[in-house]
Design a protein around this motif. Structure first.
Motif, PDB file in Angstrom:
ATOM      1  N   TRP A  33       0.827  -1.206   0.000  1.00 20.75           N
ATOM      2  CA  TRP A  33       0.000   0.000   0.000  1.00 20.75           C
ATOM      3  C   TRP A  33       0.861   1.255   0.000  1.00 20.75           C
ATOM      4  O   TRP A  33       0.502   2.265  -0.606  1.00 20.75           O
ATOM      5  CB  TRP A  33      -0.945   0.000   1.198  1.00 20.75           C
ATOM      6  N   ARG A  34       1.992   1.218   0.690  1.00 17.70           N
ATOM      7  CA  ARG A  34       2.867   2.389   0.713  1.00 17.70           C
ATOM      8  C   ARG A  34       3.425   2.680  -0.674  1.00 17.70           C
ATOM      9  O   ARG A  34       3.518   3.849  -1.085  1.00 17.70           O
ATOM     10  CB  ARG A  34       4.013   2.176   1.704  1.00 17.70           C
ATOM     11  N   ARG A  35       3.787   1.618  -1.422  1.00 18.67           N
ATOM     12  CA  ARG A  35       4.278   1.819  -2.777  1.00 18.67           C
ATOM     13  C   ARG A  35       3.212   2.445  -3.667  1.00 18.67           C
ATOM     14  O   ARG A  35       3.527   3.203  -4.584  1.00 18.67           O
ATOM     15  CB  ARG A  35       4.746   0.488  -3.377  1.00 18.67           C
ATOM     16  N   ARG A  36       1.934   2.117  -3.403  1.00 20.69           N
ATOM     17  CA  ARG A  36       0.863   2.697  -4.214  1.00 20.69           C
ATOM     18  C   ARG A  36       0.524   4.122  -3.796  1.00 20.69           C
ATOM     19  O   ARG A  36       0.274   4.990  -4.645  1.00 20.69           O
ATOM     20  CB  ARG A  36      -0.394   1.829  -4.102  1.00 20.69           C
ATOM     21  N   LEU A  37       0.508   4.379  -2.499  1.00 21.01           N
ATOM     22  CA  LEU A  37       0.010   5.662  -1.998  1.00 21.01           C
ATOM     23  C   LEU A  37       1.054   6.761  -2.025  1.00 21.01           C
ATOM     24  O   LEU A  37       0.701   7.943  -2.185  1.00 21.01           O
ATOM     25  CB  LEU A  37      -0.526   5.482  -0.572  1.00 21.01           C
ATOM     26  N   LEU A  38       2.332   6.420  -1.846  1.00 17.44           N
ATOM     27  CA  LEU A  38       3.357   7.460  -1.812  1.00 17.44           C
ATOM     28  C   LEU A  38       3.427   8.261  -3.118  1.00 17.44           C
ATOM     29  O   LEU A  38       3.494   9.502  -3.072  1.00 17.44           O
ATOM     30  CB  LEU A  38       4.719   6.848  -1.484  1.00 17.44           C
ATOM     31  N   PRO A  39       3.417   7.619  -4.302  1.00 16.16           N
ATOM     32  CA  PRO A  39       3.415   8.426  -5.530  1.00 16.16           C
ATOM     33  C   PRO A  39       2.183   9.309  -5.652  1.00 16.16           C
ATOM     34  O   PRO A  39       2.272  10.456  -6.104  1.00 16.16           O
ATOM     35  CB  PRO A  39       3.456   7.367  -6.649  1.00 16.16           C
ATOM     36  N   VAL A  40       1.011   8.775  -5.247  1.00  8.71           N
ATOM     37  CA  VAL A  40      -0.223   9.577  -5.304  1.00  8.71           C
ATOM     38  C   VAL A  40      -0.113  10.779  -4.380  1.00  8.71           C
ATOM     39  O   VAL A  40      -0.468  11.911  -4.752  1.00  8.71           O
ATOM     40  CB  VAL A  40      -1.441   8.705  -4.939  1.00  8.71           C
ATOM     41  N   ALA A  41       0.391  10.552  -3.167  1.00  5.35           N
ATOM     42  CA  ALA A  41       0.551  11.653  -2.222  1.00  5.35           C
ATOM     43  C   ALA A  41       1.550  12.682  -2.748  1.00  5.35           C
ATOM     44  O   ALA A  41       1.343  13.894  -2.589  1.00  5.35           O
ATOM     45  CB  ALA A  41       1.006  11.108  -0.868  1.00  5.35           C
ATOM     46  N   ALA A  42       2.628  12.224  -3.378  1.00  4.12           N
ATOM     47  CA  ALA A  42       3.622  13.151  -3.921  1.00  4.12           C
ATOM     48  C   ALA A  42       3.027  14.008  -5.039  1.00  4.12           C
ATOM     49  O   ALA A  42       3.282  15.222  -5.116  1.00  4.12           O
ATOM     50  CB  ALA A  42       4.835  12.377  -4.432  1.00  4.12           C
ATOM     51  N   VAL A  43       2.224  13.389  -5.912  1.00  5.02           N
ATOM     52  CA  VAL A  43       1.588  14.145  -6.997  1.00  5.02           C
ATOM     53  C   VAL A  43       0.613  15.175  -6.436  1.00  5.02           C
ATOM     54  O   VAL A  43       0.583  16.334  -6.878  1.00  5.02           O
ATOM     55  CB  VAL A  43       0.876  13.178  -7.969  1.00  5.02           C
ATOM     56  N   LEU A  44      -0.194  14.776  -5.447  1.00  2.00           N
ATOM     57  CA  LEU A  44      -1.145  15.713  -4.842  1.00  2.00           C
ATOM     58  C   LEU A  44      -0.421  16.873  -4.160  1.00  2.00           C
ATOM     59  O   LEU A  44      -0.853  18.032  -4.253  1.00  2.00           O
ATOM     60  CB  LEU A  44      -2.034  14.973  -3.838  1.00  2.00           C
ATOM     61  N   LEU A  45       0.680  16.580  -3.481  1.00  2.00           N
ATOM     62  CA  LEU A  45       1.455  17.634  -2.842  1.00  2.00           C
ATOM     63  C   LEU A  45       2.040  18.589  -3.881  1.00  2.00           C
ATOM     64  O   LEU A  45       2.021  19.823  -3.697  1.00  2.00           O
ATOM     65  CB  LEU A  45       2.576  17.017  -2.009  1.00  2.00           C
ATOM     66  N   PHE A  46       2.541  18.037  -4.992  1.00  2.00           N
ATOM     67  CA  PHE A  46       3.077  18.879  -6.058  1.00  2.00           C
ATOM     68  C   PHE A  46       1.998  19.792  -6.633  1.00  2.00           C
ATOM     69  O   PHE A  46       2.229  20.994  -6.858  1.00  2.00           O
ATOM     70  CB  PHE A  46       3.668  17.999  -7.158  1.00  2.00           C
ATOM     71  N   LEU A  47       0.809  19.248  -6.886  1.00  5.92           N
ATOM     72  CA  LEU A  47      -0.290  20.051  -7.424  1.00  5.92           C
ATOM     73  C   LEU A  47      -0.701  21.147  -6.443  1.00  5.92           C
ATOM     74  O   LEU A  47      -0.997  22.282  -6.855  1.00  5.92           O
ATOM     75  CB  LEU A  47      -1.482  19.150  -7.753  1.00  5.92           C
ATOM     76  N   LEU A  48      -0.714  20.809  -5.154  1.00  9.77           N
ATOM     77  CA  LEU A  48      -1.074  21.805  -4.139  1.00  9.77           C
ATOM     78  C   LEU A  48      -0.055  22.935  -4.104  1.00  9.77           C
ATOM     79  O   LEU A  48      -0.424  24.123  -4.060  1.00  9.77           O
ATOM     80  CB  LEU A  48      -1.181  21.130  -2.777  1.00  9.77           C
ATOM     81  N   LEU A  49       1.234  22.597  -4.137  1.00 12.28           N
ATOM     82  CA  LEU A  49       2.276  23.621  -4.134  1.00 12.28           C
ATOM     83  C   LEU A  49       2.215  24.473  -5.398  1.00 12.28           C
ATOM     84  O   LEU A  49       2.400  25.711  -5.345  1.00 12.28           O
ATOM     85  CB  LEU A  49       3.653  22.961  -3.997  1.00 12.28           C
ATOM     86  N   TRP A  50       1.964  23.846  -6.526  1.00 14.59           N
ATOM     87  CA  TRP A  50       1.827  24.562  -7.792  1.00 14.59           C
ATOM     88  C   TRP A  50       0.663  25.559  -7.720  1.00 14.59           C
ATOM     89  O   TRP A  50       0.817  26.738  -8.074  1.00 14.59           O
ATOM     90  CB  TRP A  50       1.633  23.548  -8.905  1.00 14.59           C
ATOM     91  N   TRP A  51      -0.481  25.083  -7.249  1.00 12.53           N
ATOM     92  CA  TRP A  51      -1.664  25.946  -7.149  1.00 12.53           C
ATOM     93  C   TRP A  51      -1.424  27.110  -6.192  1.00 12.53           C
ATOM     94  O   TRP A  51      -1.769  28.261  -6.480  1.00 12.53           O
ATOM     95  CB  TRP A  51      -2.847  25.092  -6.689  1.00 12.53           C
ATOM     96  N   GLN A  52      -0.809  26.833  -5.053  1.00 15.23           N
ATOM     97  CA  GLN A  52      -0.538  27.881  -4.082  1.00 15.23           C
ATOM     98  C   GLN A  52       0.459  28.912  -4.625  1.00 15.23           C
ATOM     99  O   GLN A  52       0.320  30.114  -4.372  1.00 15.23           O
ATOM    100  CB  GLN A  52       0.001  27.272  -2.792  1.00 15.23           C
ATOM    101  N   ALA A  53       1.471  28.432  -5.372  1.00 15.13           N
ATOM    102  CA  ALA A  53       2.444  29.355  -5.950  1.00 15.13           C
ATOM    103  C   ALA A  53       1.791  30.298  -6.952  1.00 15.13           C
ATOM    104  O   ALA A  53       2.069  31.516  -6.965  1.00 15.13           O
ATOM    105  CB  ALA A  53       3.573  28.566  -6.620  1.00 15.13           C
TER     106      ALA A  53
END
Length: 281
Positions: A33-53
């Motif tokens: 589950w960690r292998r599946r969720l970590l990439p998803v969490a990283a993408v969501l974090l990147f999108l959030l940082l992009w939107w906030q910037a």
């Protein structure tokens, strides 16, 4: 006299083994589950940082649109994006097949004839050193303005990594394996199919996974040189029109296809290597 402690000790050991196995399975599920969720969490974090910037620094949409704007374009112009993805996907897949087939055939010839490798490998290195943007106009002049030059560019990009890896995999065989086949009076073709090819599969799939991504890049670069359709052409059009949301949406579509192509090769790798180990066992 029957020792009463022995059955109790055996029962205790059984319970401990069952608990250890349960902990092992739980750990395995957690890692999966960690292998599946970590990439998803990283993408969501990147999108959030992009939107906030974009929001905080008030970046103009024609410079860098927000993820919301890109998602809106993906939904609104989905048909246009898919219509342009189709020719790029065809060019990338056909180039992938042709380039890797040529590389595997030539690697096989190199293993059988060392003189052929000495003569042709330097030429392959020289062709590989030519930048893609320099190869594209030449191939357009030679093959026309259709899909042919894009397929050729994708094939050329795929060719060299597969040639190097496949040649190394076919040659990197343990001497004791070859000696055993000689003792068994195996023919050259039996040695090739039973020893060299299975040994080369891990090398081959490493190259194929690289080629799956580079084939898409080659097709897109080829479309930059005189094409009216495809992901590459849409990127050029949106850039000239300062349509930044469409540009980003086109890049997302191309990258997604490349990632899916990579995933298909990875699945094939797991199946083929597992089948190869089972078959040889």
């Amino acid at each position: 006299m029957v020792n009463q402690a022995e059955p109790l000790a055996m029962a205790g050991a059984f319970v401990e083994d069952a608990e250890a196995q349960a902990r092992f399975l739980a750990r395995k599920r957690y890692l999966a589950w960690r292998r599946r969720l970590l990439p998803v969490a990283a993408v969501l974090l990147f999108l959030l940082l992009w939107w906030q910037a974009v929001e905080r620094f008030d970046i103009k949409p024609f410079i860098a649109p927000s993820p919301v704007a890109v998602a809106h374009v993906l939904a609104e112009r989905f048909d246009i994006l898919m219509a342009n993805l189709v020719p790029t996907a065809i060019e990338a897949v056909l180039g992938f097949v042709l380039g890797n087939f040529a590389a595997m055939s030539l690697a096989t010839a190199f293993v059988w004839r060392k003189t052929m490798e000495e003569a042709l490998f330097p030429i392959a290195v020289m062709v590989n050193t030519i930048p893609v943007v320099a190869k594209a106009p030449i191939l357009v002049l030679l093959l026309g303005n259709g899909m042919e030059p894009k397929i050729a560019i994708a094939a050329i990009i795929c060719f060299f990594p597969t040639l190097v890896n496949m040649t190394r995999g076919l040659r990197d065989v343990r001497p004791e394996q070859l000696e055993l086949m000689r003792v068994l009076s195996a023919t050259s073709w039996e040695v090739f199919w039973r020893i060299r090819v299975p040994n080369a599969l891990p090398y081959l799939f490493s190259a194929l996974k690289i080629a799956a991504s580079t084939a898409v890049i080659g097709a897109i670069v080829g479309e930059w040189i005189g094409s009216t359709q495809g992901i590459g052409a849409l990127i050029i059009q949106s850039t000239y029109n300062f349509d930044s949301p469409l540009l980003y949406a086109t890049i997302v579509v191309g990258s997604t296809f490349s990632a899916l192509f990579f995933g298909v090769i990875s699945i094939a790798e797991r199946y083929m290597l597992r089948w190869n180990v089972t078959h040889n066992a």
